[in-house]
Structure formats: structure tokens, C-alpha cells
Design a protein around this motif. Sequence first.
Motif, PDB file in Angstrom:
ATOM      1  N   CYS A 131       0.849  -1.188   0.000  1.00  0.00           N
ATOM      2  CA  CYS A 131       0.000   0.000   0.000  1.00  0.00           C
ATOM      3  C   CYS A 131       0.894   1.250   0.000  1.00  0.00           C
ATOM      4  N   THR A 132       0.393   2.340  -0.508  1.00  0.00           N
ATOM      5  CA  THR A 132       1.131   3.612  -0.532  1.00  0.00           C
ATOM      6  C   THR A 132       1.513   3.995   0.893  1.00  0.00           C
ATOM      7  N   GLY A 133       2.778   4.285   1.106  1.00  0.00           N
ATOM      8  CA  GLY A 133       3.245   4.664   2.432  1.00  0.00           C
ATOM      9  C   GLY A 133       3.798   3.509   3.226  1.00  0.00           C
ATOM     10  N   ASP A 134       3.604   2.261   2.773  1.00  0.00           N
ATOM     11  CA  ASP A 134       4.181   1.107   3.468  1.00  0.00           C
ATOM     12  C   ASP A 134       5.666   1.024   3.138  1.00  0.00           C
ATOM     13  N   LEU A 135       6.429   0.602   4.087  1.00  0.00           N
ATOM     14  CA  LEU A 135       7.866   0.428   3.856  1.00  0.00           C
ATOM     15  C   LEU A 135       8.176  -1.000   3.582  1.00  0.00           C
TER      16      LEU A 135
END
Length: 64
Positions: A60-64
Amino acid sequence: MINIFQLGLLLLGWSIWGAWGECSQSCGHGVMSRRRMCYGNTSFCVGNKTMQENCSMQSCTGDL
């Protein structure tokens, strides 16, 4: 020629699997499933009536 008894035997057991449903998540870890129907006595239907599979394994967007 098929008689009524033979036709009944053809209709016993599992249907074909239905289509896969939508993934439960648009990103990360999700699950999708599909079902089949049991016709006749359940003793003719060995196995699961639902099948699940992992889907949307992208992060997901923002997951590292």
C-alpha cells in the motif's frame, strides 16, 4: 437413452466452481474466494464448498 434414475445420479455431487470474487483488499494482503454447490445428499460431496486464495500482494502507498 438416460432414464430418470440415471439422470438423478448425474445431478448428485458438486457443481463446477463459481467465479472468483473480488479481492478483499486493494493493496497489502487480501483474500478472494469462490464457491460451489452440493446437489443431492451431502455424502456425495466430499471436500470444501469454498476455496480461498491470496490476492493483492502489492504494498500500500506509504508502506515500507
